[in-house]
Design a protein around this motif. Structure first.
Motif, PDB file in Angstrom:
ATOM      1  N   ILE A 179      -4.644   2.090 -17.924  1.00  0.00           N
ATOM      2  CA  ILE A 179      -5.480   3.149 -17.956  1.00  0.00           C
ATOM      3  C   ILE A 179      -6.674   2.544 -18.742  1.00  0.00           C
ATOM      4  O   ILE A 179      -7.778   1.986 -18.140  1.00  0.00           O
ATOM      5  CB  ILE A 179      -5.875   4.186 -17.743  1.00  0.00           C
ATOM      6  CG1 ILE A 179      -4.973   5.052 -16.497  1.00  0.00           C
ATOM      7  CG2 ILE A 179      -7.055   5.272 -18.037  1.00  0.00           C
ATOM      8  CD1 ILE A 179      -4.680   6.917 -16.986  1.00  0.00           C
TER       9      ILE A 179
ATOM     10  N   ASP B 261      -7.958  -0.940 -17.374  1.00  0.00           N
ATOM     11  CA  ASP B 261      -8.060  -0.486 -16.234  1.00  0.00           C
ATOM     12  C   ASP B 261     -10.162  -0.914 -15.443  1.00  0.00           C
ATOM     13  O   ASP B 261     -10.699   0.117 -16.380  1.00  0.00           O
ATOM     14  CB  ASP B 261      -8.042   0.298 -15.087  1.00  0.00           C
ATOM     15  CG  ASP B 261      -8.517  -0.003 -14.266  1.00  0.00           C
ATOM     16  OD1 ASP B 261      -9.147  -0.777 -13.252  1.00  0.00           O
ATOM     17  OD2 ASP B 261      -8.211   0.334 -13.037  1.00  0.00           O
TER      18      ASP B 261
ATOM     19  N   HIS C 117     -11.867  -1.457 -13.680  1.00  0.00           N
ATOM     20  CA  HIS C 117     -12.580  -1.077 -12.777  1.00  0.00           C
ATOM     21  C   HIS C 117     -12.890   0.703 -12.983  1.00  0.00           C
ATOM     22  O   HIS C 117     -13.556   1.313 -12.545  1.00  0.00           O
ATOM     23  CB  HIS C 117     -11.780  -0.929 -11.259  1.00  0.00           C
ATOM     24  CG  HIS C 117     -11.664  -2.188 -10.242  1.00  0.00           C
ATOM     25  ND1 HIS C 117     -12.579  -3.372 -10.440  1.00  0.00           N
ATOM     26  CD2 HIS C 117     -10.240  -2.955 -10.699  1.00  0.00           C
ATOM     27  CE1 HIS C 117     -12.305  -4.463  -9.873  1.00  0.00           C
ATOM     28  NE2 HIS C 117     -10.721  -4.084 -10.030  1.00  0.00           N
ATOM     29  N   ARG C 118     -12.503   1.171 -13.816  1.00  0.00           N
ATOM     30  CA  ARG C 118     -12.538   2.165 -14.509  1.00  0.00           C
ATOM     31  C   ARG C 118     -14.030   2.868 -15.832  1.00  0.00           C
ATOM     32  O   ARG C 118     -14.239   1.880 -15.519  1.00  0.00           O
ATOM     33  CB  ARG C 118     -11.540   3.345 -15.674  1.00  0.00           C
ATOM     34  CG  ARG C 118     -10.157   2.997 -14.770  1.00  0.00           C
ATOM     35  CD  ARG C 118      -8.862   3.796 -15.445  1.00  0.00           C
ATOM     36  NE  ARG C 118      -9.737   4.828 -15.226  1.00  0.00           N
ATOM     37  CZ  ARG C 118      -8.554   6.067 -13.986  1.00  0.00           C
ATOM     38  NH1 ARG C 118      -7.210   5.648 -13.676  1.00  0.00           N
ATOM     39  NH2 ARG C 118      -9.000   6.892 -14.676  1.00  0.00           N
ATOM     40  N   ASP C 119     -14.580   4.334 -15.834  1.00  0.00           N
ATOM     41  CA  ASP C 119     -16.095   4.341 -15.765  1.00  0.00           C
ATOM     42  C   ASP C 119     -15.665   3.902 -17.647  1.00  0.00           C
ATOM     43  O   ASP C 119     -15.525   4.620 -18.366  1.00  0.00           O
ATOM     44  CB  ASP C 119     -16.442   5.287 -15.745  1.00  0.00           C
ATOM     45  CG  ASP C 119     -17.960   5.607 -15.637  1.00  0.00           C
ATOM     46  OD1 ASP C 119     -17.905   5.063 -16.430  1.00  0.00           O
ATOM     47  OD2 ASP C 119     -17.896   6.967 -16.006  1.00  0.00           O
TER      48      ASP C 119
ATOM     49  N   GLU D 264      -4.408  12.447 -12.213  1.00  0.00           N
ATOM     50  CA  GLU D 264      -4.607  10.899 -12.191  1.00  0.00           C
ATOM     51  C   GLU D 264      -4.328  11.685 -10.423  1.00  0.00           C
ATOM     52  O   GLU D 264      -4.160  10.117 -10.007  1.00  0.00           O
ATOM     53  CB  GLU D 264      -3.326  10.100 -12.783  1.00  0.00           C
ATOM     54  CG  GLU D 264      -4.061   9.250 -14.176  1.00  0.00           C
ATOM     55  CD  GLU D 264      -5.204   8.779 -13.455  1.00  0.00           C
ATOM     56  OE1 GLU D 264      -5.553   7.590 -13.130  1.00  0.00           O
ATOM     57  OE2 GLU D 264      -6.489   9.160 -13.874  1.00  0.00           O
TER      58      GLU D 264
ATOM     59  N   ARG E 135     -11.902   8.820 -13.336  1.00  0.00           N
ATOM     60  CA  ARG E 135     -12.350   7.900 -12.578  1.00  0.00           C
ATOM     61  C   ARG E 135     -12.462   6.922 -13.820  1.00  0.00           C
ATOM     62  O   ARG E 135     -13.539   5.347 -13.895  1.00  0.00           O
ATOM     63  CB  ARG E 135     -13.141   6.799 -11.070  1.00  0.00           C
ATOM     64  CG  ARG E 135     -12.251   6.660  -9.839  1.00  0.00           C
ATOM     65  CD  ARG E 135     -11.318   6.205 -10.055  1.00  0.00           C
ATOM     66  NE  ARG E 135     -10.878   4.861 -10.086  1.00  0.00           N
ATOM     67  CZ  ARG E 135     -10.242   3.862 -10.126  1.00  0.00           C
ATOM     68  NH1 ARG E 135      -8.203   4.740 -10.849  1.00  0.00           N
ATOM     69  NH2 ARG E 135     -10.153   3.182 -10.400  1.00  0.00           N
TER      70      ARG E 135
END
Ligand SMILES: [Zn+2]
Length: 197
Positions: free
Chosen positions: A70, A73, A75-77, A94, A100
């Motif tokens: 996580i 990642d 792409h996560r905020d 999750e 996100r």
């Protein structure tokens, strides 16, 4: 019944959450009747997980990678951190697939009664992450218990001076509701309906 191996197996299984002596006996029997198909793969998976999985040094999530899947990642905020009591809460969020951003696992709540102070929780690492300046919102997703509320209040007092917006999830359960036991729809609603802390 059987030998000491069976007794030991049942004894260990019975200590797992959700298991008692009766369900431990049933599980042990099922496995012993199919050692190749059920028992050895399980034993292997347990040994592999015990060796490989550790708390993430950033967020406290359990993963075989550090930082965890996580935290890494892209792409996560990266500007939002959701603070939860335990990894089970993170898993619940999750599963619900409604969030996100990033997480921070506290490892419990402050509790005067149980003698749990800030130094017993992952509080310093949270404040350090927020102080780095890339985070704009911290969502407190703690249980609706007395200790959960007190912890949220305590954290709010320390997070706000760092210049972040601090919000609290609205929980659809009146008392003692750990996130883990909430269904996904309730979790989604609780997260959407967050309010300033
Ligand atoms: Zn992590």
């Amino acid at each position: 019944m059987g030998g000491p191996e069976i007794e030991k197996l049942i004894g260990l299984l019975a200590r797992l959450p959700g298991m008692g002596p009766r369900s431990a006996r049933r599980a042990a029997l099922k496995m012993l009747q199919q050692p190749e198909a059920r028992m050895l793969p399980l034993a292997g998976a347990i040994a592999d997980a015990a060796r490989a999985v550790k708390p993430c040094s950033q967020c406290g999530n359990l993963d075989s990678r550090d930082p965890c899947v996580i935290c890494t990642d892209a792409h996560r905020d990266q500007a939002t951190i959701c603070v939860v009591e335990g990894v089970g809460d993170l898993w619940a969020l999750e599963r619900a697939a409604v969030y996100r951003g990033l997480y921070h696992v506290l490892g419990g709540t402050l509790s005067a009664l149980a003698g749990v102070g800030p130094e017993d929780l992952n509080v310093a690492s949270l404040l350090a992450r927020v102080a780095e300046g890339t985070v704009s919102e911290v969502i407190l997703a703690l249980g609706a218990t007395v200790d959960g509320a007190a912890t949220a209040h305590w954290l709010t007092d320390r997070l706000k001076p760092l210049g972040v917006v601090v919000t609290r999830v609205a929980q659809g359960v009146p008392i003692g509701g750990a996130l883990e036991i909430l269904d996904e729809g309730t979790l989604a609603t609780a997260l959407r309906a967050r309010r300033p802390s």
